[in-house]
Design a protein around this motif. Sequence first.
Motif, PDB file in Angstrom:
ATOM      1  N   LYS A 184       0.838  -1.214   0.000  1.00  0.00           N
ATOM      2  CA  LYS A 184       0.000   0.000   0.000  1.00  0.00           C
ATOM      3  C   LYS A 184       0.868   1.257   0.000  1.00  0.00           C
ATOM      4  CE  LYS A 184      -4.322  -1.517   1.643  1.00  0.00           C
ATOM      5  NZ  LYS A 184      -5.453  -1.422   2.479  1.00  0.00           N
ATOM      6  N   ALA A 185       0.331   2.296  -0.613  1.00  0.00           N
ATOM      7  CA  ALA A 185       1.026   3.590  -0.598  1.00  0.00           C
ATOM      8  C   ALA A 185       0.214   4.551   0.255  1.00  0.00           C
ATOM      9  CB  ALA A 185       1.124   4.126  -2.018  1.00  0.00           C
ATOM     10  N   THR A 186       0.832   5.696   0.600  1.00  0.00           N
ATOM     11  CA  THR A 186       0.069   6.727   1.291  1.00  0.00           C
ATOM     12  C   THR A 186      -0.303   7.790   0.285  1.00  0.00           C
ATOM     13  OG1 THR A 186       1.279   6.314   3.304  1.00  0.00           O
ATOM     14  CG2 THR A 186       0.113   8.408   3.179  1.00  0.00           C
ATOM     15  N   GLY A 187      -1.604   8.049   0.180  1.00  0.00           N
ATOM     16  CA  GLY A 187      -2.019   9.079  -0.771  1.00  0.00           C
ATOM     17  C   GLY A 187      -3.519   9.227  -0.789  1.00  0.00           C
ATOM     18  N   ASP A 188      -3.955  10.179  -1.602  1.00  0.00           N
ATOM     19  CA  ASP A 188      -5.388  10.418  -1.762  1.00  0.00           C
ATOM     20  C   ASP A 188      -5.825   9.697  -3.032  1.00  0.00           C
ATOM     21  OD1 ASP A 188      -7.822  11.502  -2.662  1.00  0.00           O
ATOM     22  OD2 ASP A 188      -7.465  13.362  -1.548  1.00  0.00           O
ATOM     23  N   PRO A 189      -6.544   8.568  -2.917  1.00  0.00           N
ATOM     24  CA  PRO A 189      -6.837   7.747  -4.101  1.00  0.00           C
ATOM     25  C   PRO A 189      -7.592   8.510  -5.171  1.00  0.00           C
ATOM     26  CG  PRO A 189      -7.975   6.904  -2.141  1.00  0.00           C
ATOM     27  CD  PRO A 189      -7.104   8.017  -1.689  1.00  0.00           C
ATOM     28  N   TRP A 190      -8.507   9.384  -4.768  1.00  0.00           N
ATOM     29  CA  TRP A 190      -9.321  10.092  -5.753  1.00  0.00           C
ATOM     30  C   TRP A 190      -8.454  11.058  -6.550  1.00  0.00           C
ATOM     31  CZ3 TRP A 190     -11.050  15.111  -6.679  1.00  0.00           C
ATOM     32  CH2 TRP A 190     -12.104  15.196  -7.595  1.00  0.00           C
ATOM     33  N   ARG A 191      -7.587  11.793  -5.835  1.00  0.00           N
ATOM     34  CA  ARG A 191      -6.709  12.763  -6.516  1.00  0.00           C
ATOM     35  C   ARG A 191      -5.662  12.063  -7.371  1.00  0.00           C
ATOM     36  NH1 ARG A 191      -8.510  17.688  -7.448  1.00  0.00           N
ATOM     37  NH2 ARG A 191      -9.417  18.657  -5.630  1.00  0.00           N
ATOM     38  N   LEU A 192      -5.169  10.895  -6.887  1.00  0.00           N
ATOM     39  CA  LEU A 192      -4.144  10.187  -7.674  1.00  0.00           C
ATOM     40  C   LEU A 192      -4.755   9.579  -8.927  1.00  0.00           C
ATOM     41  CD1 LEU A 192      -2.138   8.735  -4.717  1.00  0.00           C
ATOM     42  CD2 LEU A 192      -1.318  10.395  -6.406  1.00  0.00           C
ATOM     43  N   GLU A 193      -6.007   9.164  -8.806  1.00  0.00           N
ATOM     44  CA  GLU A 193      -6.706   8.662  -9.995  1.00  0.00           C
ATOM     45  C   GLU A 193      -6.790   9.801 -11.024  1.00  0.00           C
ATOM     46  OE1 GLU A 193     -10.490   6.601  -9.351  1.00  0.00           O
ATOM     47  OE2 GLU A 193     -11.245   7.747 -11.064  1.00  0.00           O
ATOM     48  N   GLN A 194      -7.076  11.006 -10.525  1.00  0.00           N
ATOM     49  CA  GLN A 194      -7.156  12.176 -11.415  1.00  0.00           C
ATOM     50  C   GLN A 194      -5.818  12.404 -12.117  1.00  0.00           C
ATOM     51  OE1 GLN A 194      -7.969  15.729  -9.180  1.00  0.00           O
ATOM     52  NE2 GLN A 194      -7.989  17.055 -10.987  1.00  0.00           N
ATOM     53  N   VAL A 195      -4.698  12.297 -11.351  1.00  0.00           N
ATOM     54  CA  VAL A 195      -3.366  12.528 -11.939  1.00  0.00           C
ATOM     55  C   VAL A 195      -3.069  11.480 -13.011  1.00  0.00           C
ATOM     56  CG1 VAL A 195      -0.879  12.461 -11.462  1.00  0.00           C
ATOM     57  CG2 VAL A 195      -2.416  13.648  -9.888  1.00  0.00           C
ATOM     58  N   ILE A 196      -3.267  10.192 -12.649  1.00  0.00           N
ATOM     59  CA  ILE A 196      -2.884   9.123 -13.586  1.00  0.00           C
ATOM     60  C   ILE A 196      -3.800   9.161 -14.821  1.00  0.00           C
ATOM     61  CG2 ILE A 196      -2.507   6.626 -13.839  1.00  0.00           C
ATOM     62  CD1 ILE A 196      -2.063   6.598 -10.753  1.00  0.00           C
ATOM     63  N   GLN A 197      -5.085   9.464 -14.577  1.00  0.00           N
ATOM     64  CA  GLN A 197      -6.011   9.553 -15.720  1.00  0.00           C
ATOM     65  C   GLN A 197      -5.596  10.698 -16.657  1.00  0.00           C
ATOM     66  OE1 GLN A 197     -10.100  10.448 -14.907  1.00  0.00           O
ATOM     67  NE2 GLN A 197     -10.618  10.349 -17.074  1.00  0.00           N
ATOM     68  N   ASN A 198      -5.221  11.830 -16.040  1.00  0.00           N
ATOM     69  CA  ASN A 198      -4.777  12.981 -16.822  1.00  0.00           C
ATOM     70  C   ASN A 198      -3.553  12.643 -17.677  1.00  0.00           C
ATOM     71  OD1 ASN A 198      -5.127  15.694 -17.413  1.00  0.00           O
ATOM     72  ND2 ASN A 198      -5.494  16.154 -15.256  1.00  0.00           N
ATOM     73  N   LEU A 199      -2.592  11.926 -17.058  1.00  0.00           N
ATOM     74  CA  LEU A 199      -1.382  11.544 -17.802  1.00  0.00           C
ATOM     75  C   LEU A 199      -1.738  10.590 -18.941  1.00  0.00           C
ATOM     76  CD1 LEU A 199       1.163  11.041 -14.838  1.00  0.00           C
ATOM     77  CD2 LEU A 199       0.968  13.010 -16.385  1.00  0.00           C
ATOM     78  N   CYS A 200      -2.707   9.688 -18.654  1.00  0.00           N
ATOM     79  CA  CYS A 200      -3.141   8.747 -19.703  1.00  0.00           C
ATOM     80  C   CYS A 200      -3.848   9.481 -20.824  1.00  0.00           C
ATOM     81  CB  CYS A 200      -4.126   7.723 -19.130  1.00  0.00           C
ATOM     82  SG  CYS A 200      -3.331   6.409 -18.285  1.00  0.00           S
ATOM     83  N   VAL A 201      -4.715  10.434 -20.464  1.00  0.00           N
ATOM     84  CA  VAL A 201      -5.446  11.193 -21.496  1.00  0.00           C
ATOM     85  C   VAL A 201      -4.441  11.921 -22.382  1.00  0.00           C
ATOM     86  CG1 VAL A 201      -7.002  13.147 -21.888  1.00  0.00           C
ATOM     87  CG2 VAL A 201      -7.595  11.408 -20.195  1.00  0.00           C
ATOM     88  N   ASN A 202      -3.431  12.543 -21.766  1.00  0.00           N
ATOM     89  CA  ASN A 202      -2.379  13.198 -22.566  1.00  0.00           C
ATOM     90  C   ASN A 202      -1.706  12.188 -23.486  1.00  0.00           C
ATOM     91  OD1 ASN A 202      -2.634  15.762 -21.629  1.00  0.00           O
ATOM     92  ND2 ASN A 202      -0.859  15.732 -20.282  1.00  0.00           N
ATOM     93  N   ALA A 203      -1.300  11.058 -22.882  1.00  0.00           N
ATOM     94  CA  ALA A 203      -0.580  10.047 -23.664  1.00  0.00           C
ATOM     95  C   ALA A 203      -1.420   9.621 -24.865  1.00  0.00           C
ATOM     96  CB  ALA A 203      -0.238   8.849 -22.787  1.00  0.00           C
ATOM     97  N   LEU A 204      -2.732   9.450 -24.657  1.00  0.00           N
ATOM     98  CA  LEU A 204      -3.606   9.034 -25.761  1.00  0.00           C
ATOM     99  C   LEU A 204      -3.757  10.149 -26.791  1.00  0.00           C
ATOM    100  CD1 LEU A 204      -6.404   7.210 -23.720  1.00  0.00           C
ATOM    101  CD2 LEU A 204      -4.664   6.139 -25.160  1.00  0.00           C
TER     102      LEU A 204
END
Length: 301
Positions: A184-204
Amino acid sequence: MNKYSSADCSRVASSIRRIMEDDPAPKPGDYREAAAVPGGRRHFENSVKREIRPLVRHLRSLRKRVRASEEQNESQKRLLAMVAHDVKNPLTAILGYAGMLANRLKSLPTESRYTANICTAAETLYRLINDLVDLAAMESGKLRINPRPMDLRAVLRDVRALTSLEARRRGIRLGFECPPDLPKATGDPWRLEQVIQNLCVNALQYTPRNGRVGVSAKKTAEGLRITVRDTGIGIPAKELPYIFDRHFQGQAAQARHKTGLGLGLAICREIVRMHGAEISVASRPGRGSAFSFTLPLSAPA
Ligand SMILES: Nc1ncnc2c1ncn2[C@@H]1O[C@H](COP(=O)(O)OP(=O)(O)OP(=O)(O)O)[C@@H](O)[C@H]1O
Ligand SMILES: [Mg+2]
């Protein structure tokens, strides 16, 4: 009366100007010399007053302008936050109903194409509004995270659900790599989902058809490292220092993706920083890009 010559006056004036302009090498001898001339002190003072008066007037008007622009800025920020909030609610309804309609019209090709277009347009608008809300929060120091022990695998599952349709539509292979025993990591799952989704959207967005986008999470000595990699257009070296700046959009990228505001990466960086980490990028034009950051591991219970 021993009057100051106009040459003296202009010498005094120019040495005062030098001081005001922060000349690194003012000549203090000028002043002492001026004060030593009989009556020179008064001329000196008058000269100082004459020089200073317009400066004071200028400073006063500057102060007024700064105050006015601060007030205007504040009210613009409040207005933005309010509008963004009020636009989000009806948009959520449009998205929800359009989704239901799309489901019911699956068997009718033309109608389902129309509803798919409504959904895509509404999603784009929703993303823009969300970015504006986050920007307003960031600028007023109100962006918050709620860090806790979290399962990154679940976050990646959600990101996959949100992005795989778009990847298919664009003809891009999207892969996720994550070991089953990821701690497990320490973080805010909702905000991290936003970050990773954003990076994926850019990548796409910045990868041509038949390219690949990969998301991976793995344990390293420093924590949990998340990387979003693509085989897309890449980023020119001269743009790299600016891509995380608010409203920056690269030239080649702008040509492909016309609806963006250039806020995605600025928001990602802010959220990652709030987790005590730093987001980094490696990229080669024409070959692709990789964005990474490392989250702290959560302490074992
Ligand atoms: N994966 C990528 N490949 C190539 N260029 C990228 C990639 N990700 C970001 N960029 C570059 O960084 C710039 C800033 O990205 P950012 O996500 O902040 O803005 P945007 O995608 O242009 O707009 P928005 O995210 O607001 O819709 C992009 O305009 C593009 O030039
Ligand atoms: Mg973006």
